[in-house]
Design an enzyme around this catalytic site. Sequence first.
Site, short mmCIF file in Angstrom:
data_model
loop_
_atom_site.label_atom_id
_atom_site.label_comp_id
_atom_site.label_asym_id
_atom_site.label_seq_id
_atom_site.Cartn_x
_atom_site.Cartn_y
_atom_site.Cartn_z
N GLY A 73 0.81 -1.21 0.00
CA GLY A 73 0.00 0.00 0.00
C GLY A 73 0.84 1.26 0.00
O GLY A 73 0.56 2.20 0.74
N SER B 82 1.64 3.33 -2.75
CA SER B 82 1.55 4.24 -3.89
C SER B 82 1.18 5.66 -3.47
O SER B 82 1.30 6.59 -4.26
CB SER B 82 0.50 3.71 -4.89
OG SER B 82 -0.79 3.66 -4.29
N ASN C 74 1.43 -2.46 5.38
CA ASN C 74 0.70 -1.21 5.52
C ASN C 74 -0.65 -1.23 4.83
O ASN C 74 -1.56 -0.51 5.24
CB ASN C 74 1.55 -0.07 4.96
CG ASN C 74 0.77 1.23 4.84
OD1 ASN C 74 0.45 1.86 5.84
ND2 ASN C 74 0.44 1.62 3.61
N SER D 49 -4.10 0.61 13.84
CA SER D 49 -4.90 1.82 13.89
C SER D 49 -5.28 2.11 15.34
O SER D 49 -5.42 1.19 16.15
CB SER D 49 -6.19 1.65 13.07
OG SER D 49 -7.13 2.65 13.36
N TYR E 172 -13.86 -2.94 10.52
CA TYR E 172 -12.50 -2.40 10.51
C TYR E 172 -11.81 -2.49 11.86
O TYR E 172 -10.65 -2.93 11.95
CB TYR E 172 -12.56 -0.94 10.05
CG TYR E 172 -11.21 -0.27 9.94
CD1 TYR E 172 -10.35 -0.57 8.89
CD2 TYR E 172 -10.80 0.67 10.88
CE1 TYR E 172 -9.12 0.05 8.77
CE2 TYR E 172 -9.56 1.29 10.77
CZ TYR E 172 -8.73 0.98 9.71
OH TYR E 172 -7.51 1.59 9.61
N ALA F 169 -10.58 -5.96 12.85
CA ALA F 169 -9.48 -6.40 11.98
C ALA F 169 -8.17 -5.78 12.42
O ALA F 169 -7.13 -6.45 12.46
CB ALA F 169 -9.79 -6.04 10.52
N LYS F 170 -8.19 -4.51 12.78
CA LYS F 170 -6.97 -3.86 13.24
C LYS F 170 -6.56 -4.37 14.62
O LYS F 170 -5.36 -4.47 14.92
CB LYS F 170 -7.16 -2.34 13.25
CG LYS F 170 -7.15 -1.72 11.86
CD LYS F 170 -5.85 -2.04 11.12
CE LYS F 170 -5.73 -1.31 9.80
NZ LYS F 170 -4.47 -1.65 9.08
N ILE G 185 -3.98 10.71 10.66
CA ILE G 185 -2.87 11.19 9.83
C ILE G 185 -3.45 11.95 8.64
O ILE G 185 -4.30 11.43 7.91
CB ILE G 185 -1.99 10.03 9.36
CG1 ILE G 185 -1.51 9.20 10.55
CG2 ILE G 185 -0.83 10.56 8.54
CD1 ILE G 185 -0.67 9.95 11.57
#
Length: 280
Positions: A14, A16, A91, A155, A168, A171-172, A201
């Site tokens: 991840g 890019s 990431n 996270s 989410y 999962a984190k 961020i």
Amino acid sequence: MDLELEGKRALVTGSSSGIGAAIARLLAAEGAKVMFHGRDEAKTRAVAQSIVDAGGEADFVMGALNEEADCARVASAVIERFGGVDILVNNAGGMAASSRPDTTAESFNRPWLETPWDDWRWTYEQNVGSSVRLIQALAPGMIERGWGRIINISSASATQTEPDLADYQPAKAAITNMTSGLAKSLAGTGVTVNTVTPGTIATEGVRAGFVEWANQLGWTELDWPTIERRFTHEVIPQPIKHFGRPEDIARMVAFIASPQASYMTGSNYRVDGGQCRSIN
């Protein structure tokens, strides 16, 4: 400080844009040979080329990591082109809603009881599944060489939950827990495993989301400094009154990835401006 990363080989998933790109750029600036990864070929190629143009070593690989076949292809490409990796930064993440082109602001964060299991499955595959598969593919080479760094990006919501975000947040949390167990499993191999946990961020996408949120709140001043100040004082209170930058996460990752951090494993390092209210 010389982080002694010259010649180390790294894969940053991840990467890019956003946090991943900042991590990969800093590792390259410290002398590492970096494999960039993304889903958008033009963006991923461009960021890798920027490293090469600056005199560094970089390549790129494509793949949607929520699919087992793509994980295998990414791992194989890294082994073929780099001969393996010394540093793996998991990431790539996200949640199912963000992967749908028809997602609206209203449907992005569905109520917990209305989040379908297919969303849970996609989000776990993207966050946990991709990390597990890449670790299982690339860690054996680290063990054989007697040195390696595995860094998983979690996270703040893994330990400080908010309403909804049903798929989410767990999962984190699994990423953070997985790190601790894996570090113990790799004891004595020379491979360390750690988590870095960002707070909010201010990537380009996050800024756009906060501008939209501010508009929904009826705020009339929509310049970024005002939005950032008001959110960190009024909506998401935290001791440091500005949000983080991708470079804040990159600096922590680069240090943990270095030989300087040889006595650090199985830990969760928060870079969140004090956003999390708990000690750990």
